[in-house]
Design a protein around this motif. Structure first.
Motif, PDB file in Angstrom:
ATOM      1  N   UNK A  22      46.352  25.388  48.655  1.00 44.96           N
ATOM      2  CA  UNK A  22      47.125  25.497  48.874  1.00 44.96           C
ATOM      3  C   UNK A  22      48.107  26.218  49.129  1.00 44.96           C
ATOM      4  N   UNK A  23      49.778  25.181  49.645  1.00 45.79           N
ATOM      5  CA  UNK A  23      50.744  25.812  50.594  1.00 45.79           C
ATOM      6  C   UNK A  23      52.088  25.988  50.428  1.00 45.79           C
ATOM      7  N   UNK A  24      52.406  26.965  51.118  1.00 49.72           N
ATOM      8  CA  UNK A  24      53.994  26.631  50.870  1.00 49.72           C
ATOM      9  C   UNK A  24      54.870  26.860  51.083  1.00 49.72           C
ATOM     10  N   UNK A  25      56.045  27.272  51.856  1.00 45.64           N
ATOM     11  CA  UNK A  25      56.761  27.587  52.679  1.00 45.64           C
ATOM     12  C   UNK A  25      56.523  29.270  53.072  1.00 45.64           C
ATOM     13  N   UNK A  26      55.822  30.162  52.056  1.00 47.36           N
ATOM     14  CA  UNK A  26      55.358  31.142  52.375  1.00 47.36           C
ATOM     15  C   UNK A  26      53.892  32.194  52.979  1.00 47.36           C
ATOM     16  N   UNK A  27      53.122  30.738  52.428  1.00 51.86           N
ATOM     17  CA  UNK A  27      52.053  31.404  51.429  1.00 51.86           C
ATOM     18  C   UNK A  27      50.900  29.958  52.643  1.00 51.86           C
ATOM     19  N   UNK A  28      49.893  30.492  52.496  1.00 50.73           N
ATOM     20  CA  UNK A  28      48.902  29.146  52.567  1.00 50.73           C
ATOM     21  C   UNK A  28      46.726  30.115  52.031  1.00 50.73           C
ATOM     22  N   UNK A  29      46.467  29.049  51.243  1.00 49.09           N
ATOM     23  CA  UNK A  29      45.098  29.893  50.726  1.00 49.09           C
ATOM     24  C   UNK A  29      44.498  28.527  51.036  1.00 49.09           C
ATOM     25  N   UNK A  30      43.247  28.705  51.700  1.00 45.80           N
ATOM     26  CA  UNK A  30      42.101  27.378  52.016  1.00 45.80           C
ATOM     27  C   UNK A  30      40.659  28.207  52.370  1.00 45.80           C
ATOM     28  N   UNK A  31      39.848  27.586  52.166  1.00 47.78           N
ATOM     29  CA  UNK A  31      38.241  28.128  51.686  1.00 47.78           C
ATOM     30  C   UNK A  31      37.649  28.933  53.404  1.00 47.78           C
ATOM     31  N   UNK A  32      36.778  29.682  52.917  1.00 44.95           N
ATOM     32  CA  UNK A  32      36.540  30.484  53.873  1.00 44.95           C
ATOM     33  C   UNK A  32      35.167  29.962  54.473  1.00 44.95           C
ATOM     34  N   UNK A  33      35.691  29.672  56.314  1.00 44.23           N
ATOM     35  CA  UNK A  33      34.458  28.915  57.093  1.00 44.23           C
ATOM     36  C   UNK A  33      33.183  29.437  56.822  1.00 44.23           C
ATOM     37  N   UNK A  34      32.788  31.115  56.540  1.00 51.12           N
ATOM     38  CA  UNK A  34      31.701  31.194  56.637  1.00 51.12           C
ATOM     39  C   UNK A  34      31.374  32.630  54.599  1.00 51.12           C
ATOM     40  N   UNK A  35      31.352  31.393  53.564  1.00 46.32           N
ATOM     41  CA  UNK A  35      31.675  31.883  52.022  1.00 46.32           C
ATOM     42  C   UNK A  35      30.376  32.866  51.874  1.00 46.32           C
ATOM     43  N   UNK A  36      31.304  34.191  51.120  1.00 48.64           N
ATOM     44  CA  UNK A  36      29.987  35.078  50.616  1.00 48.64           C
ATOM     45  C   UNK A  36      29.097  33.919  49.710  1.00 48.64           C
ATOM     46  N   UNK A  37      30.137  33.462  48.912  1.00 47.49           N
ATOM     47  CA  UNK A  37      29.613  32.457  47.749  1.00 47.49           C
ATOM     48  C   UNK A  37      30.811  30.940  48.279  1.00 47.49           C
ATOM     49  N   UNK A  38      30.437  29.625  47.552  1.00 41.30           N
ATOM     50  CA  UNK A  38      30.947  28.575  47.235  1.00 41.30           C
ATOM     51  C   UNK A  38      32.096  28.810  47.006  1.00 41.30           C
ATOM     52  N   UNK A  39      33.308  28.119  47.393  1.00 41.18           N
ATOM     53  CA  UNK A  39      34.824  28.817  46.523  1.00 41.18           C
ATOM     54  C   UNK A  39      35.268  29.543  46.796  1.00 41.18           C
ATOM     55  N   UNK A 109      39.442  36.112  47.742  1.00 41.48           N
ATOM     56  CA  UNK A 109      38.831  35.658  46.733  1.00 41.48           C
ATOM     57  C   UNK A 109      37.690  35.035  46.358  1.00 41.48           C
ATOM     58  N   UNK A 110      37.229  35.755  45.684  1.00 40.75           N
ATOM     59  CA  UNK A 110      35.472  35.372  45.603  1.00 40.75           C
ATOM     60  C   UNK A 110      34.768  34.866  44.320  1.00 40.75           C
ATOM     61  N   UNK A 111      34.149  33.766  44.895  1.00 40.07           N
ATOM     62  CA  UNK A 111      33.570  33.685  43.343  1.00 40.07           C
ATOM     63  C   UNK A 111      33.015  34.137  42.360  1.00 40.07           C
ATOM     64  N   UNK A 112      33.001  34.822  41.470  1.00 42.94           N
ATOM     65  CA  UNK A 112      31.320  34.885  40.897  1.00 42.94           C
ATOM     66  C   UNK A 112      30.629  34.295  39.576  1.00 42.94           C
ATOM     67  N   UNK A 113      29.228  34.611  39.909  1.00 46.05           N
ATOM     68  CA  UNK A 113      29.202  33.603  38.963  1.00 46.05           C
ATOM     69  C   UNK A 113      27.626  34.184  37.520  1.00 46.05           C
ATOM     70  N   UNK A 114      27.931  35.443  37.592  1.00 41.43           N
ATOM     71  CA  UNK A 114      27.790  36.509  36.856  1.00 41.43           C
ATOM     72  C   UNK A 114      25.818  36.870  37.580  1.00 41.43           C
ATOM     73  N   UNK A 115      25.433  36.287  37.499  1.00 44.66           N
ATOM     74  CA  UNK A 115      23.793  36.247  38.277  1.00 44.66           C
ATOM     75  C   UNK A 115      23.597  36.137  39.503  1.00 44.66           C
ATOM     76  N   UNK A 116      24.585  35.912  40.466  1.00 41.85           N
ATOM     77  CA  UNK A 116      24.282  35.396  42.573  1.00 41.85           C
ATOM     78  C   UNK A 116      24.146  37.168  42.952  1.00 41.85           C
ATOM     79  N   UNK A 117      23.158  37.206  43.255  1.00 41.92           N
ATOM     80  CA  UNK A 117      22.876  37.981  44.386  1.00 41.92           C
ATOM     81  C   UNK A 117      23.479  38.615  45.583  1.00 41.92           C
ATOM     82  N   UNK A 118      25.489  38.514  45.022  1.00 41.11           N
ATOM     83  CA  UNK A 118      26.029  39.538  46.087  1.00 41.11           C
ATOM     84  C   UNK A 118      26.258  40.167  44.817  1.00 41.11           C
TER      85      UNK A 118
END
Ligand code: AMP
Ligand code: ZN
Length: 157
Positions: A22-39, A109-118
């Motif tokens: 997402x991008x607006x005049x004020x902010x940007x959201x993008x995927x981390x290049x070294x993700x803790x989890x996908x997404x 913002x790191x997605x969790x799926x309940x049974x992941x090892x993170x």
């Protein structure tokens, strides 16, 4: 407002590519290049504020930008949970001693799926107080500093 040596400012300027969410005049959201989890998403202001302590609150446009960052953290968290996650961790580091590697304010913002090892990066109970008096002392000191800053900035209260 922009730091030519900052990797996130370069992403904002389009000089370094990113997987944009997402991008607006004020902010940007993008995927981390070294993700803790996908997404794993990073949410950033388009203003070069190194840490959360550096967010200025004198000008209405800075407050608006900061509010938009927090709103987008919420929306990304909702979006991840609407898609595939069952929860999220919102992580945010300020200063090298806290693990910050990119000195441009950002929220993970790191997605969790309940049974992941993170595991969360924090360790509850590590900083136990020696006594009730020591705990009360911390509360008193922090409360005084919070009250002083709120008075100085005159935004709430
Ligand atoms: P922190 O350790 O909290 O400062 O997090 C910085 C984050 O920025 C790390 O998770 C990195 O993987 C991420 N990062 C660094 N460079 C890039 C880049 N070019 N694109 C996306 N994410 C990046
Ligand atoms: Zn920057």
């Amino acid at each position: 407002m922009h730091d030519p040596n900052c990797v996130f400012c370069k992403i904002i300027a389009g000089a370094i590519p990113c997987a944009k969410v997402f991008e607006s005049e004020n902010v940007l959201a993008f995927l981390d290049i070294e993700p803790i989890e996908k997404g794993h998403v990073l949410v950033i202001p388009k203003r070069h504020w190194p840490c959360i302590m550096d967010v200025p609150v004198a000008a209405a446009e800075d407050i608006e930008c900061a509010e938009e960052v927090m709103y987008l953290v919420r929306v990304v968290a909702k979006a991840l949970c609407r898609d595939f996650a069952t929860g999220v961790n919102v992580l945010q580091a300020n200063g090298p001693c806290a693990g910050q590697t990119v000195p441009h304010l950002h929220f993970h913002v790191v997605p969790r799926i309940g049974c992941d090892p993170v595991q969360p990066v924090w360790r509850s109970g590590h900083g136990q107080y020696a006594s009730d008096a020591e705990r009360a002392g911390y509360a008193t000191r922090i409360a005084a500093a919070v009250a002083t800053i709120i008075k100085e900035e005159d935004l709430i209260g």
